[in-house]
Design an enzyme around this catalytic site. Structure first.
Site, mmCIF file in Angstrom:
data_model
loop_
_atom_site.group_PDB
_atom_site.id
_atom_site.type_symbol
_atom_site.label_atom_id
_atom_site.label_comp_id
_atom_site.label_asym_id
_atom_site.label_seq_id
_atom_site.Cartn_x
_atom_site.Cartn_y
_atom_site.Cartn_z
ATOM 1 N N ASP A 257 -9.918 -4.804 -4.980
ATOM 2 C CA ASP A 257 -8.884 -4.170 -4.686
ATOM 3 C C ASP A 257 -8.842 -2.335 -5.576
ATOM 4 O OD1 ASP A 257 -7.201 -1.607 -3.896
ATOM 5 O OD2 ASP A 257 -5.119 -3.077 -4.031
ATOM 6 N N HIS B 217 -7.620 -5.594 -0.645
ATOM 7 C CA HIS B 217 -6.509 -4.826 -0.660
ATOM 8 C C HIS B 217 -5.600 -5.255 0.967
ATOM 9 C CE1 HIS B 217 -3.588 -1.112 -0.454
ATOM 10 N NE2 HIS B 217 -4.002 -0.082 0.580
ATOM 11 N N SER C 126 0.525 -1.366 -0.011
ATOM 12 C CA SER C 126 0.140 -0.018 0.079
ATOM 13 C C SER C 126 0.596 1.686 0.247
ATOM 14 C CB SER C 126 -1.050 -0.181 0.964
ATOM 15 O OG SER C 126 -1.869 1.176 1.612
#
EC number: 3.1.1.1
Length: 344
Positions: free
Chosen positions: A274, A304, A173
């Site tokens: 995601d 995610h 991320s």
């Protein structure tokens, strides 16, 4: 490109994972104030942290090292208690939208322990400053300075069998974004600036990139776990960045040119649920268009940050994929070294 399973129409998760995702989303949403600040006092009520442990647990011990106390810049070293004279080093940057979490948060402490044990590798997890209290480029500065500290102090920090000439960056991320931007900065440095640290691979796990124009996935995956346009917009504003900034939209109108840089071979991980996946695929394509090597790994039925949930089979599968990537890069480097020796 590799895909580990066939896509489902609907995200199906164990109850334990669904509860954890609900708690995380509720906690972060309630910590974000309307004025753009974060209620850190509220977050501390839920911020359970793992202390360093010099005694091996599942063959991995941990130690914390301070880089710059004035800005709380430090890293946690995960030491795998395995035999071998050249163990690779993985420098890891945690996720959390640039604004949340730390290396000693239990999910990331567990992830880095798994990396250290399974790869195996010495893992260095960097504690960088958080937004919005510290905006761009503080996070990238901290990542670079942690690497410079390793370059200058590796003999005092790392055991003798830790091989910094086999160094990897990794991040998920926001950490994937930081890993990329720090890698670009290091690759731009003149020869001789980094002699011990040799970056040979980048593991980009669902990196946080974006752009001003909404993508198909961002529009389609409304209600997906953890990520939404409102949440990502808040994070970029907390960083003080517009969404077409070079650090955000890496293949966009303001993208940096890496074609002449020694940018490392990259593994990009994407998940089918995601909302950021289109930006991640664009990153993968941009690397290849820049003349660099990249591999795309897809998990069509995941979301995610799925890999921080060890109860999911795909989490373990990804660890093995990363293990293979590291082994292949190390083997390739060894083969090149042998060829050079023969030619000389």
């Amino acid at each position: 490109m590799a895909t580990d399973s066939q896509p489902n129409q609907k995200l199906t998760l164990p109850l334990k994972t669904r509860i954890a995702l609900t708690v995380i989303s509720t906690m972060t949403d309630n910590a974000q104030r309307p004025d753009g600040s974060i209620n850190r006092r509220f977050l501390r009520l839920f911020d359970f942290r793992a202390p360093p442990n010099p005694k091996p647990v599942n063959s991995v011990s941990t130690t914390d090292f301070v880089v710059d106390q004035s800005r709380d810049l430090w890293f946690r070293l995960y030491t795998p208690h395995v035999s071998g004279d050249k163990i690779p080093v993985v420098v890891f940057f945690h996720g959390g939208g640039f604004a949340f979490l730390s290396p000693n948060a239990y999910p990331y402490d567990n992830v880095c322990r798994r990396f250290a044990r399974k790869l195996p590798a010495y893992v260095i997890s960097v504690n960088y400053r958080l937004a919005p209290e510290h905006r761009y480029p503080a996070q990238y500065d901290d990542g670079y300075d942690a690497l410079k500290f390793l370059e200058e102090n590796h003999g005092k920090v790392l055991p003798a069998n830790a091989d910094l000439s086999r160094c990897f960056f990794a991040g998920d991320s926001a950490g994937g974004n930081i890993a990329h931007n720090v890698a670009v900065r290091i690759c731009r440095e003149p020869l001789g600036c980094f002699t011990a640290v040799k970056l040979i691979g980048l593991i980009s796990i669902q990196p946080f990139f974006g752009g001003e124009e909404r993508t198909e996935a961002e529009k389609r995956l409304v209600g997906a776990p953890l990520v939404s346009p409102d949440r990502t917009d808040w994070c970029w504003k907390a960083m003080g960045l517009h969404r077409d900034h070079e650090a955000v939209n890496v293949g966009g109108p303001n993208a940096v040119d890496i074609s002449d840089l020694d940018y490392p071979e990259t593994m990009v991980v994407v998940a089918g649920f995601d909302p950021l996946q289109d930006w991640q695929r664009s990153y993968y394509e941009w690397i290849k268009l820049s003349g660099k090597r990249a591999t795309l790994i897809e998990y069509p039925n995941m979301f995610h940050a799925f890999y921080i949930f060890p109860e999911l089979p795909e989490s373990g599968q990804l660890i093995m994929r990363i293990k293979d990537f590291v082994a292949e890069r190390v083997a390739s480097l060894s083969a090149q070294s042998i060829m050079l020796d023969l030619l000389n």
